[in-house]
Design a protein around this motif. Structure first.
Motif, mmCIF file in Angstrom:
data_model
loop_
_atom_site.group_PDB
_atom_site.id
_atom_site.type_symbol
_atom_site.label_atom_id
_atom_site.label_comp_id
_atom_site.label_asym_id
_atom_site.label_seq_id
_atom_site.Cartn_x
_atom_site.Cartn_y
_atom_site.Cartn_z
ATOM 1 N N GLU A 164 39.263 134.499 155.083
ATOM 2 C CA GLU A 164 39.532 133.243 154.390
ATOM 3 C C GLU A 164 40.902 132.706 154.815
ATOM 4 O O GLU A 164 41.778 133.476 155.208
ATOM 5 C CB GLU A 164 39.515 133.495 152.878
ATOM 6 C CG GLU A 164 38.162 133.983 152.367
ATOM 7 C CD GLU A 164 37.138 132.857 152.347
ATOM 8 O OE1 GLU A 164 37.394 131.842 151.670
ATOM 9 O OE2 GLU A 164 36.088 132.989 153.010
ATOM 10 N N HIS A 165 41.093 131.380 154.697
ATOM 11 C CA HIS A 165 42.348 130.788 155.169
ATOM 12 C C HIS A 165 43.545 131.319 154.379
ATOM 13 O O HIS A 165 44.669 131.331 154.856
ATOM 14 C CB HIS A 165 42.287 129.251 155.063
ATOM 15 C CG HIS A 165 42.309 128.784 153.638
ATOM 16 N ND1 HIS A 165 41.194 128.848 152.829
ATOM 17 C CD2 HIS A 165 43.318 128.322 152.858
ATOM 18 C CE1 HIS A 165 41.514 128.412 151.620
ATOM 19 N NE2 HIS A 165 42.792 128.086 151.612
ATOM 20 N N ASP A 166 43.319 131.756 153.147
ATOM 21 C CA ASP A 166 44.434 132.187 152.294
ATOM 22 C C ASP A 166 44.447 133.705 152.077
ATOM 23 O O ASP A 166 44.874 134.182 151.024
ATOM 24 C CB ASP A 166 44.380 131.445 150.952
ATOM 25 C CG ASP A 166 43.034 131.622 150.231
ATOM 26 O OD1 ASP A 166 42.087 132.160 150.861
ATOM 27 O OD2 ASP A 166 42.944 131.244 149.059
ATOM 28 N N ASP A 167 44.003 134.474 153.082
ATOM 29 C CA ASP A 167 43.966 135.935 152.939
ATOM 30 C C ASP A 167 45.333 136.518 152.552
ATOM 31 O O ASP A 167 45.420 137.423 151.731
ATOM 32 C CB ASP A 167 43.487 136.602 154.245
ATOM 33 C CG ASP A 167 41.959 136.608 154.360
ATOM 34 O OD1 ASP A 167 41.285 136.140 153.418
ATOM 35 O OD2 ASP A 167 41.453 137.059 155.407
ATOM 36 N N PHE A 168 46.395 135.997 153.154
ATOM 37 C CA PHE A 168 47.737 136.523 152.849
ATOM 38 C C PHE A 168 48.017 136.390 151.350
ATOM 39 O O PHE A 168 48.470 137.321 150.692
ATOM 40 C CB PHE A 168 48.778 135.758 153.664
ATOM 41 C CG PHE A 168 50.164 136.346 153.607
ATOM 42 C CD1 PHE A 168 50.608 137.209 154.598
ATOM 43 C CD2 PHE A 168 51.041 136.017 152.577
ATOM 44 C CE1 PHE A 168 51.904 137.741 154.566
ATOM 45 C CE2 PHE A 168 52.327 136.548 152.535
ATOM 46 C CZ PHE A 168 52.757 137.406 153.526
ATOM 47 N N LYS A 169 47.701 135.205 150.804
ATOM 48 C CA LYS A 169 47.937 134.959 149.366
ATOM 49 C C LYS A 169 46.992 135.811 148.516
ATOM 50 O O LYS A 169 47.398 136.394 147.515
ATOM 51 C CB LYS A 169 47.692 133.484 149.049
ATOM 52 C CG LYS A 169 48.833 132.580 149.473
ATOM 53 C CD LYS A 169 48.853 131.332 148.594
ATOM 54 C CE LYS A 169 50.237 130.781 148.479
ATOM 55 N NZ LYS A 169 50.742 129.893 149.380
ATOM 56 N N ARG A 170 45.712 135.873 148.921
ATOM 57 C CA ARG A 170 44.726 136.620 148.129
ATOM 58 C C ARG A 170 45.144 138.084 147.998
ATOM 59 O O ARG A 170 45.092 138.672 146.925
ATOM 60 C CB ARG A 170 43.353 136.574 148.806
ATOM 61 C CG ARG A 170 42.738 135.190 148.887
ATOM 62 C CD ARG A 170 41.579 135.179 149.871
ATOM 63 N NE ARG A 170 40.424 135.880 149.361
ATOM 64 C CZ ARG A 170 39.656 136.707 150.058
ATOM 65 N NH1 ARG A 170 39.931 136.943 151.331
ATOM 66 N NH2 ARG A 170 38.621 137.300 149.517
ATOM 67 N N PHE A 171 45.585 138.683 149.115
ATOM 68 C CA PHE A 171 45.851 140.117 149.067
ATOM 69 C C PHE A 171 47.258 140.440 148.578
ATOM 70 O O PHE A 171 47.475 141.511 148.004
ATOM 71 C CB PHE A 171 45.505 140.762 150.407
ATOM 72 C CG PHE A 171 44.016 140.823 150.604
ATOM 73 C CD1 PHE A 171 43.253 141.719 149.875
ATOM 74 C CD2 PHE A 171 43.361 139.947 151.453
ATOM 75 C CE1 PHE A 171 41.867 141.762 150.004
ATOM 76 C CE2 PHE A 171 41.986 139.978 151.590
ATOM 77 C CZ PHE A 171 41.227 140.890 150.859
ATOM 78 N N SER A 172 48.217 139.522 148.760
ATOM 79 C CA SER A 172 49.518 139.800 148.141
ATOM 80 C C SER A 172 49.372 139.663 146.626
ATOM 81 O O SER A 172 49.956 140.434 145.854
ATOM 82 C CB SER A 172 50.630 138.914 148.711
ATOM 83 O OG SER A 172 50.307 137.555 148.640
ATOM 84 N N PHE A 173 48.550 138.712 146.193
ATOM 85 C CA PHE A 173 48.238 138.606 144.757
ATOM 86 C C PHE A 173 47.645 139.915 144.252
ATOM 87 O O PHE A 173 48.086 140.478 143.248
ATOM 88 C CB PHE A 173 47.223 137.465 144.521
ATOM 89 C CG PHE A 173 46.792 137.336 143.087
ATOM 90 C CD1 PHE A 173 47.386 136.397 142.260
ATOM 91 C CD2 PHE A 173 45.824 138.176 142.549
ATOM 92 C CE1 PHE A 173 47.007 136.288 140.921
ATOM 93 C CE2 PHE A 173 45.454 138.089 141.213
ATOM 94 C CZ PHE A 173 46.043 137.137 140.400
ATOM 95 N N PHE A 174 46.641 140.396 144.969
ATOM 96 C CA PHE A 174 45.950 141.618 144.538
ATOM 97 C C PHE A 174 46.903 142.818 144.478
ATOM 98 O O PHE A 174 46.880 143.609 143.532
ATOM 99 C CB PHE A 174 44.764 141.915 145.465
ATOM 100 C CG PHE A 174 44.182 143.282 145.254
ATOM 101 C CD1 PHE A 174 43.541 143.595 144.063
ATOM 102 C CD2 PHE A 174 44.295 144.272 146.229
ATOM 103 C CE1 PHE A 174 43.017 144.867 143.842
ATOM 104 C CE2 PHE A 174 43.778 145.538 146.019
ATOM 105 C CZ PHE A 174 43.136 145.834 144.821
ATOM 106 N N SER A 175 47.757 142.954 145.520
ATOM 107 C CA SER A 175 48.684 144.100 145.564
ATOM 108 C C SER A 175 49.560 144.103 144.306
ATOM 109 O O SER A 175 49.775 145.138 143.675
ATOM 110 C CB SER A 175 49.574 144.020 146.806
ATOM 111 O OG SER A 175 48.789 144.096 147.973
#
Ligand code: ADP
Length: 508
Positions: free
Chosen positions: A114-125
């Motif tokens: 997804e275009h926002d993978d960095f945001k999605r996974f930093s959110f998750f972390s």
């Protein structure tokens, strides 16, 4: 929130983006489950934290239920609620985080891309650490994996240890240095990390661009233990050619870095009990393997005229790393040499998928070649069982699981000598290797001649020395690829790190 009971062993929490079989894209998913189960069997308390993807295999989660409290976590200057679910996957307790963020981070029909993978996974972390803090958990080890949860390491030391989640050592495993998740430095601020403090050459700054941050580099710098998935790959990534820009960082932190070869889940991958197969079989009863070969040929519409016609299998993501051009070459060469070839693969890259669709169409009704271009777990089991040989001509391969699974199913590997392949496939014609370890056919140079040389030697033995071939198949099936010994190595690393921390604490 459920609290965790005391356990005589270590308390290990994995924070990951994948876990087989519920959310598996590649080997990472297998490792989280396989290592988790093996550590649990050794008496440790193991828990997993995963995103709650919409696209998970929910029928493989037992007793899934929502907890009646929510966890509030920070993102982009605001607080968001997360619903937390618990369930059991393969006997392991798993927490699933469902963010109530308007961007529906894990409601996208796929895990990655997804275009926002960095945001999605930093959110998750961050949400995962928040869950551990609010639940009052006191793990000995927090184990994060790949760039998607690499943020855990700096988040832990910069934000969560000061808040009181401070019982743990951090272990980071990189399953593939090709994927580092670098992004513009400013993006780091959304999960609350301090861009100014972290965008420095000795911290998270990408080694090739000073306005970018690199989560994998951050995890190398901030973790107590850093591992990758085979000893040979650990050496390769410390060189300028193999390190994808991180060799200097890895060399600087070499004391805490090591390669541990993955195991495979020998319960899930067991030809004697595998219900995906037409017939179960074992090393002492190879008739069952022959029956699977015959059944699969019928199933795929391949010629059954000659049972002694060798069948070559390949199960892979179709990406440059896997040597796709060499796989394509092997298909044609197998045909020329009178064999059959079955490929199960799929590509995240549209033009590669189209190219292989072209080859698949060319052989649509062919007697000896079949390409199946999708992800299909049950067919994968069947191909391991039905094939005589299995080809893995990777350009680089951090560990690779398919060569080990193939051997467990009596399919002899033909592999390029790189990374984890070099640590698990040993050539039958190499006199420098003790006979008991020789288990397949290898080649070094990643070109057509390299593939030909190994493939031809395999065909020769198969066709002209049936007894030796059968002994080789039986030997391969009896090799122990379980997680047992690899899990012991992780156990030792964890225990040493925890002991060091306790010793340091008792001196203060
Ligand atoms: P990577 O993680 O780089 O994809 P590995 O060899 O570590 O490679 O792991 C690949 C895993 O994915 C194996 O369990 C293999 O059986 C499985 N796999 C790969 N492609 C497919 C496919 N098209 N269908 C089913 N399983 C697949």
């Amino acid at each position: 929130l459920t609290s965790s009971q005391a356990s005589p062993g270590l308390y290990v929490i994995h924070i990951a983006a994948e876990m087989a079989p519920v959310a598996k894209v590649g080997g990472l998913g297998d490792v989280v489950t396989g290592l988790g189960k093996a550590l649990q069997k050794k008496g440790h308390l193991v828990e997993i934290v995963l995103p709650k993807y919409d696209c998970m295999q929910y029928d493989r989660i037992r007793d899934l239920r929502a907890l009646d409290v929510t966890v509030e976590s920070y993102f982009d200057g605001k607080l968001f609620q997360n619903k937390v679910w618990v369930g059991t996957v393969e006997g392991l307790p798993v927490y699933f985080i469902e963010p109530h963020h308007p961007n529906k981070f894990f409601w996208r029909g796929q895990c990655y891309g997804e275009h926002d993978d960095f945001k999605r996974f930093s959110f998750f972390s961050r949400a995962a650490l928040e869950l551990l803090l609010q639940a009052g958990k006191k793990p000995d080890i927090i184990h994060c994996h790949d760039w998607q949860t690499a943020f855990v390491a700096p988040l832990y030391w910069d934000l969560y240890a000061p808040k009181g989640l401070n019982s743990a050592r951090i272990c980071f495993t990189c399953h593939n240095f090709e994927y580092q998740g670098s992004a513009s430095a400013s993006e780091l601020a959304s999960c609350g990390l301090d861009v100014q403090q972290l965008n420095r050459p000795d911290r998270m700054q990408d080694n090739s661009a000073n306005d970018r941050v690199n989560p994998v580099k951050g995890a190398i710098v901030f973790s107590n233990i850093v591992t990758t998935v085979s000893p040979t790959y650990a050496q390769e990534v410390r060189t300028a050619e193999g390190g994808r820009g991180l060799h200097s960082t890895l060399n600087f932190h070499s004391k805490k870095f090591m390669g541990i070869l993955n195991g495979i889940d020998t319960d899930a991958w067991n030809p004697a009990t595998d219900t995906f197969l037409k017939v179960q079989y074992s090393a002492n009863d190879l008739q069952g393997k022959a029956e699977n070969k015959a059944a699969m040929r019928r199933h795929l519409g391949l010629s059954s005229a000659d049972d002694r016609q060798p069948l070559v299998g390949s199960i892979t993501r179709l990406v440059p790393q896997k040597g796709m051009h060499l796989i394509r070459h092997a298909i044609y060469r197998t045909l020329e040499m009178g064999g059959q070839f079955v490929l199960l693969g799929s590509s995240p890259v549209a033009h590669i998928q189209r190219e292989f669709e072209g080859i698949a169409n060319q052989f649509q009704n062919h007697d000896h070649i079949r390409l199946i271009l999708k992800y299909d777990e049950s067919l994968s089991h069947y191909i391991y069982a039905a094939s005589d040989m299995f080809i893995i001509p990777s350009i680089f391969e951090p560990c690779g699981l398919t060569q080990m699974i193939a051997m467990r199913y009596g399919s002899v590997p033909i592999a390029r000598q790189t990374g984890g392949l070099k640590d698990s496939v040993f050539d039958v014609d190499d006199d420098t290797i003790p006979h008991q370890f020789q288990n397949g056919f290898t080649f070094m140079t990643p070109d057509e001649q390299g593939v030909n040389s190994a493939l031809e030697r395999a065909f020769n033995l198969y066709k002209h020395d049936k007894a030796s071939w059968q002994r080789l198949v039986q030997k391969d099936m009896n090799i122990d690829f379980s997680w047992d010994s690899s899990a012991s190595q992780y156990e030792e690393l964890y225990a040493k790190s925890v002991a060091r921390a306790r010793a340091a604490a008792s001196h203060t």
